[in-house]
Design a protein around this motif. Sequence first.
Motif, mmCIF file in Angstrom:
data_model
loop_
_atom_site.group_PDB
_atom_site.id
_atom_site.type_symbol
_atom_site.label_atom_id
_atom_site.label_comp_id
_atom_site.label_asym_id
_atom_site.label_seq_id
_atom_site.Cartn_x
_atom_site.Cartn_y
_atom_site.Cartn_z
ATOM 1 N N ILE A 155 0.834 -1.208 0.000
ATOM 2 C CA ILE A 155 0.000 0.000 0.000
ATOM 3 C C ILE A 155 0.868 1.258 0.000
ATOM 4 O O ILE A 155 0.616 2.196 -0.760
ATOM 5 N N THR A 156 1.903 1.264 0.797
ATOM 6 C CA THR A 156 2.789 2.429 0.874
ATOM 7 C C THR A 156 3.544 2.652 -0.429
ATOM 8 O O THR A 156 3.631 3.783 -0.913
ATOM 9 N N ASN A 157 4.078 1.587 -1.001
ATOM 10 C CA ASN A 157 4.898 1.722 -2.212
ATOM 11 C C ASN A 157 4.080 1.943 -3.480
ATOM 12 O O ASN A 157 4.470 2.714 -4.349
ATOM 13 N N GLU A 158 2.981 1.240 -3.597
ATOM 14 C CA GLU A 158 2.244 1.238 -4.862
ATOM 15 C C GLU A 158 1.067 2.209 -4.915
ATOM 16 O O GLU A 158 0.589 2.528 -6.002
ATOM 17 N N PHE A 159 0.607 2.672 -3.767
ATOM 18 C CA PHE A 159 -0.601 3.496 -3.750
ATOM 19 C C PHE A 159 -0.415 4.804 -2.977
ATOM 20 O O PHE A 159 -1.371 5.370 -2.465
ATOM 21 N N ALA A 160 0.804 5.284 -2.944
ATOM 22 C CA ALA A 160 1.102 6.515 -2.200
ATOM 23 C C ALA A 160 0.308 7.706 -2.725
ATOM 24 O O ALA A 160 -0.068 8.594 -1.957
ATOM 25 N N TYR A 161 0.058 7.750 -4.019
ATOM 26 C CA TYR A 161 -0.682 8.874 -4.602
ATOM 27 C C TYR A 161 -2.191 8.724 -4.451
ATOM 28 O O TYR A 161 -2.911 9.714 -4.320
ATOM 29 N N GLU B 277 0.157 -10.122 -6.435
ATOM 30 C CA GLU B 277 -1.217 -10.511 -6.102
ATOM 31 C C GLU B 277 -1.852 -9.518 -5.130
ATOM 32 O O GLU B 277 -3.025 -9.164 -5.281
ATOM 33 N N LEU B 278 -1.084 -9.087 -4.161
ATOM 34 C CA LEU B 278 -1.617 -8.116 -3.203
ATOM 35 C C LEU B 278 -1.891 -6.775 -3.874
ATOM 36 O O LEU B 278 -2.898 -6.122 -3.581
ATOM 37 N N THR B 279 -1.009 -6.385 -4.767
ATOM 38 C CA THR B 279 -1.225 -5.142 -5.511
ATOM 39 C C THR B 279 -2.533 -5.232 -6.291
ATOM 40 O O THR B 279 -3.351 -4.299 -6.265
ATOM 41 N N GLY B 280 -2.738 -6.340 -6.950
ATOM 42 C CA GLY B 280 -3.990 -6.552 -7.684
ATOM 43 C C GLY B 280 -5.202 -6.532 -6.776
ATOM 44 O O GLY B 280 -6.241 -5.952 -7.123
ATOM 45 N N ALA B 281 -5.087 -7.135 -5.623
ATOM 46 C CA ALA B 281 -6.208 -7.153 -4.675
ATOM 47 C C ALA B 281 -6.549 -5.742 -4.203
ATOM 48 O O ALA B 281 -7.732 -5.389 -4.090
ATOM 49 N N VAL B 282 -5.538 -4.934 -3.968
ATOM 50 C CA VAL B 282 -5.778 -3.550 -3.546
ATOM 51 C C VAL B 282 -6.433 -2.774 -4.681
ATOM 52 O O VAL B 282 -7.373 -2.002 -4.461
ATOM 53 N N VAL B 283 -5.952 -2.968 -5.907
ATOM 54 C CA VAL B 283 -6.548 -2.298 -7.067
ATOM 55 C C VAL B 283 -8.033 -2.647 -7.167
ATOM 56 O O VAL B 283 -8.890 -1.775 -7.353
ATOM 57 N N LEU B 284 -8.357 -3.922 -7.052
ATOM 58 C CA LEU B 284 -9.759 -4.356 -7.131
ATOM 59 C C LEU B 284 -10.598 -3.747 -6.013
ATOM 60 O O LEU B 284 -11.730 -3.298 -6.227
ATOM 61 N N TYR B 285 -10.047 -3.724 -4.809
ATOM 62 C CA TYR B 285 -10.763 -3.160 -3.666
ATOM 63 C C TYR B 285 -11.038 -1.669 -3.900
ATOM 64 O O TYR B 285 -12.160 -1.198 -3.706
ATOM 65 N N LEU B 286 -10.017 -0.946 -4.348
ATOM 66 C CA LEU B 286 -10.173 0.492 -4.574
ATOM 67 C C LEU B 286 -11.174 0.763 -5.708
ATOM 68 O O LEU B 286 -11.946 1.716 -5.640
ATOM 69 N N ALA B 287 -11.159 -0.081 -6.738
ATOM 70 C CA ALA B 287 -12.090 0.093 -7.846
ATOM 71 C C ALA B 287 -13.532 -0.099 -7.383
ATOM 72 O O ALA B 287 -14.456 0.591 -7.854
ATOM 73 N N GLU B 288 -13.721 -1.017 -6.455
ATOM 74 C CA GLU B 288 -15.077 -1.299 -5.999
ATOM 75 C C GLU B 288 -15.555 -0.360 -4.883
ATOM 76 O O GLU B 288 -16.695 0.062 -4.871
ATOM 77 N N TYR B 289 -14.642 -0.053 -3.948
ATOM 78 C CA TYR B 289 -15.060 0.701 -2.764
ATOM 79 C C TYR B 289 -14.451 2.088 -2.656
ATOM 80 O O TYR B 289 -14.876 2.876 -1.805
#
Length: 148
Positions: free
Chosen positions: A84-90, A134-146
Amino acid sequence: MNKNEKKRKELSYYHLYLQKHLQENRFEQADDASFIETRADLAATAYEQARREGYPIEGAQELAMQTLLKGLHHSRYAILREVITNEFAYEIPEMRQEALTTKLLPLVDSVFSIYDLSDDHFAQSLDYDLLYSELTGAVVLYLAEYGV
């Protein structure tokens, strides 16, 4: 164990170090006093044995720390927080990253279940890269939905 021995164990460097490490990285053993005490005792014994065998202080300390942290280098919480810190800082403000990590952790449990995080060299393996993706993908999916 008398009162002084108990106090000395509570104040041992290895005990305190391990307790802090487990709490900060949210390992399941963070509240397991017996586990912490056993590991701290093993680390102290490893240090003493290494010194008796002629290891310099630094070498004995390294062996003790290996004993203390064996299998405890990679927590689910720390890995997800890193993603989350590295891939979604923005996308995710720093002040919300902690809450999101805590919220997502149970949702990605099945992703973690297929990886051996107790391997002390896990971070240098291809499996780590796969888990990270896989975790990066899971976070992307979560953010897209919620959203955030």
